[in-house]
Write a protein that holds these residues in place. Structure first.
Motif, PDB file in Angstrom:
ATOM      1  N   ASN A 289     -36.534 -37.205  -6.065  1.00  0.00           N
ATOM      2  CA  ASN A 289     -35.227 -37.855  -6.074  1.00  0.00           C
ATOM      3  C   ASN A 289     -35.240 -39.122  -5.224  1.00  0.00           C
ATOM      4  O   ASN A 289     -34.685 -40.154  -5.608  1.00  0.00           O
TER       5      ASN A 289
ATOM      6  N   TRP B  81     -37.205 -41.799  -7.107  1.00  0.00           N
ATOM      7  CA  TRP B  81     -36.473 -42.377  -8.242  1.00  0.00           C
ATOM      8  C   TRP B  81     -35.363 -43.305  -7.760  1.00  0.00           C
ATOM      9  O   TRP B  81     -35.078 -44.325  -8.394  1.00  0.00           O
ATOM     10  N   SER B  82     -34.743 -42.969  -6.639  1.00  0.00           N
ATOM     11  CA  SER B  82     -33.706 -43.834  -6.076  1.00  0.00           C
ATOM     12  C   SER B  82     -34.284 -45.207  -5.733  1.00  0.00           C
ATOM     13  O   SER B  82     -33.651 -46.245  -5.983  1.00  0.00           O
TER      14      SER B  82
END
Length: 360
Positions: free
Chosen positions: A250, A253-254
């Motif tokens: 996560n 991907w951010s």
């Protein structure tokens, strides 16, 4: 559907564009309505669009000739002959889409996502900076391994070690900003190793402002153990490859959403090559993320990280030696030098030879 182009009821005079060098036809335009579709079709009747392979085939079929080289001059010469042969209506709008043009198109497409409204305006310097970043990323992938110089001892010892590592095959090097005399080390390596791609590391919130200075001294990339405020954005504007740190998918991907093209997996010792492989096996992640594991990476496990999908691996004292962080003349320094010569250098030399055999 309410744009000016969609509502325009008359056929446009596309021939007025005959002096243009580029003519971009959007694939979404004919979906805006009947008027837009008619105008789009009229434009397509005026244009001949070929890939380089198609150009080569037509040259052999219609002109009984072959492409001699892959320069724009060669392409344009063949295109002008084809235009006369095929009697295209517009002389200067025939376009050859080579690999460089396609890459620029991809970059423009990505950069235009930040533009609001129907008119897309992307400054040329933004495209140039993005191209430089992509080139830096490619060079780092080719390098496979990144020696990290965190120098607490004598700067000249570190500079000499950098030259030595380059002679063994290292193609990329990082000098951390918390090193003693990091500016001198970076600029000296830049002068002595023109074929090695260089960068800075340990960028924090209060040192993001020094990235322009680092670039002027030869840095093409910048790494951080965190995601400093404004880091990705400042680097992107300067054409410097930003490498912020993340640990979870996560977090990765951010950073990808914000434009990070290479992400440091830190501390990699808390993960494993198997965990990285599992993450990158998720197709959207594997297709978009470039990962640099750092922390507890060693000559003994570097190949496992690369086989798991890492783009490049980072190593500190496991690769550069411990003597660069010791005061010359001390017993500890001499012991570290002996350790480098008898163990460190042979291990690094073997690792670099083995990694060179790995297929990308």
């Amino acid at each position: 559907s309410s744009s000016a182009f969609a509502r325009f009821a008359h056929e446009l005079e596309w021939s007025s564009l005959k002096s243009s060098s580029w003519f971009h036809v959007s694939g979404i335009t004919p979906l805006l309505g009947d008027n837009a579709q008619r105008s789009w079709k009229a434009a397509m009747h005026e244009v001949l669009i070929l890939s380089t392979d198609q150009l080569s085939g037509l040259a052999e079929l219609l002109l009984n000739t072959s492409l001699e080289g892959d320069s724009d001059t060669v392409y344009l010469h063949i295109m002008s002959r084809l235009i006369r042969q095929l009697k295209c209506k517009m002389n200067a709008v025939a376009e050859v889409l080579g690999q460089q043009a396609l890459r620029r198109a991809d970059l423009l497409s990505a950069l235009s996502q930040n533009t609001e409204g129907p008119i897309v305006s992307v400054p040329s310097f933004a495209v140039d900076a993005a191209e430089v970043i992509e080139m830096t990323l490619k060079k780092m992938k080719d390098a496979k391994v990144l020696p990290i110089f965190r120098v607490k001892g004598d700067a000249q010892v570190a500079i000499n070690r950098g030259v030595e590592l380059a002679s063994l095959g290292c193609k990329a090097m990082e000098v951390t900003m918390d090193s003693a005399d990091w500016q001198l080390i970076l600029s000296s390596l830049h002068q002595r190793l023109p074929d090695v791609i260089l960068g800075v590391g340990t960028v924090m919130d209060d040192t993001v402002s020094q990235i322009p200075l680092a670039k002027s001294l030869g840095a093409s990339f910048a790494l951080s153990p965190i995601d400093p405020i404004g880091f990705i954005e400042v680097c992107k504007n300067l054409g410097v490859l930003a490498v912020p740190s993340a640990f979870t998918s996560n977090e990765c991907w951010s950073m990808h959403r914000r434009g990070a093209r290479l992400i440091k997996l830190f501390h990699a010792g808390l993960a494993s090559p198997a965990i990285l492989k599992a993450m990158l096996d998720v197709t959207p992640l594997g297709e978009n993320l470039n990962i640099l594991p750092s922390g507890s990476v060693s000559p003994g496990n570097a190949s496992e990280w690369l086989k798991a999908g890492a783009s490049i691996v980072g190593m500190g004292s496991n690769l550069v030696g411990k003597d660069i962080s010791l005061k010359p003349g001390t017993a500890e320094f001499h012991a570290a030098v002996d350790d480098w010569r008898s163990k460190g250098r042979p291990i690094v030399e073997k690792m670099l030879k083995d990694l060179a055999l790995l297929t990308p």
